[in-house]
Design a protein around this motif. Sequence first.
Motif, mmCIF file in Angstrom:
data_model
loop_
_atom_site.group_PDB
_atom_site.id
_atom_site.type_symbol
_atom_site.label_atom_id
_atom_site.label_comp_id
_atom_site.label_asym_id
_atom_site.label_seq_id
_atom_site.Cartn_x
_atom_site.Cartn_y
_atom_site.Cartn_z
ATOM 1 N N ALA A 1 0.828 -1.208 0.000
ATOM 2 C CA ALA A 1 0.000 0.000 0.000
ATOM 3 C C ALA A 1 0.862 1.258 0.000
ATOM 4 C CB ALA A 1 -0.920 0.014 1.221
ATOM 5 N N TYR A 2 2.077 1.141 0.510
ATOM 6 C CA TYR A 2 2.999 2.273 0.610
ATOM 7 C C TYR A 2 4.374 1.866 0.097
ATOM 8 C CZ TYR A 2 -0.356 4.311 3.973
ATOM 9 O OH TYR A 2 -1.477 4.820 4.591
ATOM 10 N N VAL A 3 5.147 2.868 -0.328
ATOM 11 C CA VAL A 3 6.546 2.650 -0.706
ATOM 12 C C VAL A 3 7.368 3.823 -0.178
ATOM 13 C CG1 VAL A 3 8.190 2.266 -2.570
ATOM 14 C CG2 VAL A 3 5.828 1.485 -2.841
ATOM 15 N N ILE A 4 8.413 3.527 0.566
ATOM 16 C CA ILE A 4 9.335 4.574 1.008
ATOM 17 C C ILE A 4 10.112 5.073 -0.215
ATOM 18 C CG2 ILE A 4 11.360 5.101 2.421
ATOM 19 C CD1 ILE A 4 10.446 2.897 4.347
ATOM 20 N N VAL A 5 10.166 6.382 -0.378
ATOM 21 C CA VAL A 5 10.848 6.985 -1.523
ATOM 22 C C VAL A 5 11.789 8.083 -1.025
ATOM 23 C CG1 VAL A 5 10.561 8.226 -3.695
ATOM 24 C CG2 VAL A 5 8.876 6.504 -3.029
ATOM 25 N N TYR B 1 -4.724 17.644 5.476
ATOM 26 C CA TYR B 1 -4.854 16.186 5.630
ATOM 27 C C TYR B 1 -3.555 15.433 5.355
ATOM 28 C CZ TYR B 1 -9.822 16.902 6.156
ATOM 29 O OH TYR B 1 -11.049 17.307 6.633
ATOM 30 N N LEU B 2 -2.485 16.154 5.001
ATOM 31 C CA LEU B 2 -1.204 15.517 4.735
ATOM 32 C C LEU B 2 -0.590 14.995 6.028
ATOM 33 C CD1 LEU B 2 1.204 14.921 2.786
ATOM 34 C CD2 LEU B 2 2.054 17.219 3.363
ATOM 35 N N ARG B 3 -0.286 13.708 6.054
ATOM 36 C CA ARG B 3 0.376 13.141 7.237
ATOM 37 C C ARG B 3 1.887 13.316 7.101
ATOM 38 N NH1 ARG B 3 -2.483 7.366 8.264
ATOM 39 N NH2 ARG B 3 -2.167 7.179 6.010
ATOM 40 N N ILE B 4 2.487 13.881 8.132
ATOM 41 C CA ILE B 4 3.929 14.129 8.154
ATOM 42 C C ILE B 4 4.511 13.364 9.339
ATOM 43 C CG2 ILE B 4 5.745 15.873 8.129
ATOM 44 C CD1 ILE B 4 3.609 17.945 7.348
ATOM 45 N N VAL C 1 0.601 19.855 -6.545
ATOM 46 C CA VAL C 1 0.224 19.684 -5.139
ATOM 47 C C VAL C 1 -0.866 18.630 -4.986
ATOM 48 C CG1 VAL C 1 -1.546 21.505 -5.111
ATOM 49 C CG2 VAL C 1 -0.307 20.930 -3.007
ATOM 50 N N ALA C 2 -1.672 18.399 -6.013
ATOM 51 C CA ALA C 2 -2.744 17.403 -5.911
ATOM 52 C C ALA C 2 -2.189 16.015 -5.635
ATOM 53 C CB ALA C 2 -3.573 17.396 -7.191
ATOM 54 N N GLY C 3 -0.982 15.745 -6.096
ATOM 55 C CA GLY C 3 -0.362 14.445 -5.848
ATOM 56 C C GLY C 3 -0.147 14.173 -4.378
ATOM 57 N N PHE C 4 -0.003 15.249 -3.587
ATOM 58 C CA PHE C 4 0.266 15.092 -2.165
ATOM 59 C C PHE C 4 -0.978 14.665 -1.381
ATOM 60 C CE2 PHE C 4 4.195 16.751 -3.370
ATOM 61 C CZ PHE C 4 5.085 16.674 -2.324
ATOM 62 N N ALA C 5 -2.124 14.676 -2.033
ATOM 63 C CA ALA C 5 -3.339 14.209 -1.371
ATOM 64 C C ALA C 5 -3.272 12.712 -1.102
ATOM 65 C CB ALA C 5 -4.563 14.538 -2.227
ATOM 66 N N LYS C 6 -2.413 12.002 -1.824
ATOM 67 C CA LYS C 6 -2.292 10.548 -1.664
ATOM 68 C C LYS C 6 -0.909 10.148 -1.170
ATOM 69 C CE LYS C 6 -5.671 9.560 -5.297
ATOM 70 N NZ LYS C 6 -5.917 8.892 -6.604
ATOM 71 N N MET C 7 -0.194 11.116 -0.587
ATOM 72 C CA MET C 7 1.170 10.872 -0.146
ATOM 73 C C MET C 7 1.319 11.047 1.355
ATOM 74 S SD MET C 7 3.360 12.709 -3.205
ATOM 75 C CE MET C 7 4.881 12.604 -2.251
ATOM 76 N N VAL C 8 2.438 10.554 1.853
ATOM 77 C CA VAL C 8 2.885 10.798 3.222
ATOM 78 C C VAL C 8 4.276 11.415 3.110
ATOM 79 C CG1 VAL C 8 3.562 9.709 5.411
ATOM 80 C CG2 VAL C 8 1.572 8.848 4.144
ATOM 81 N N VAL C 9 4.578 12.367 3.956
ATOM 82 C CA VAL C 9 5.930 12.934 4.012
ATOM 83 C C VAL C 9 6.571 12.499 5.318
ATOM 84 C CG1 VAL C 9 7.311 15.057 4.120
ATOM 85 C CG2 VAL C 9 5.365 14.903 2.546
ATOM 86 N N ALA C 10 7.832 12.117 5.261
ATOM 87 C CA ALA C 10 8.571 11.768 6.479
ATOM 88 C C ALA C 10 9.769 12.702 6.603
ATOM 89 C CB ALA C 10 9.036 10.319 6.430
#
Length: 250
Positions: A88-92, A203-206, A155-164
């Motif tokens: 479901a996720y990939v670290i990038v 809604y962006l999870r950091i 920026v729309a791409g960040f609606a489905k992303m997580v930032v670490a």
Amino acid sequence: MRKKLVAGNWKMHGSIQANAALLDGLLAGLSDVSSEVLVCVPYPYLAQVSAKVQHSRLVLGAQNVSEHEAGAYTGEVAAAMLAEFGCAYVIVGHSERRELFGETDRIVAMKCAAVLAAGMSPVLCVGESLAERDAGQTKAVVSRQLSVVLDYLGVAGFAKMVVAYEPVWAIGTGLTAMPSQAQEVHAAIRAQVAALDPGVAEYLRILYGGSVKPQGAAELFAQADIDGGLVGGAALVAEDFLAICRAANS
């Protein structure tokens, strides 16, 4: 309300036997955990872990991906392949990929695009080195890394992303940014996204990713803009990882 996410990055650790024991311990202890829990495992163990976590609360992720869809790229793994295993996720863009394997901001952006195109969520890693922090460049470095991906995806791409946010100086060193230090950078990340789209930013999870340990995790996760953790070494010990997950309970 953003749901907390705690992600375990196993890095290049594991064996079939050790993985089974670790997963058994995690699955047995999730009943009092309210956050989303993710394990990002080495490629060879995707099938084993996928089968083990099926129909459970554990979510499967990978640690890296090719920016290419397919082709003559010996040794690389495409995003569509990871999706077939239930990732479901990939670290990038982990700092180790950037430093040891020469991944540029542009390559990281292309990898994020590949992950999104395959229906998964990138966990985009950003962060500064000790020299950059000492030079007062933390926010400039993080902003640059973020900007390249924002420019490439929109920026729309960040609606489905997580930032670490992973301060490189705190990875594997036992050092951890003070909660206030981490919060300051997390707030700057959210503000940069909010300047383009306040709704996406809200809604962006950091996640915080610098040597997260059970001690102090609750204080980190209590910060307004810290939505969980990207956990390295402690993710290999079921009791420690579960304690960090519990610290993220709302």
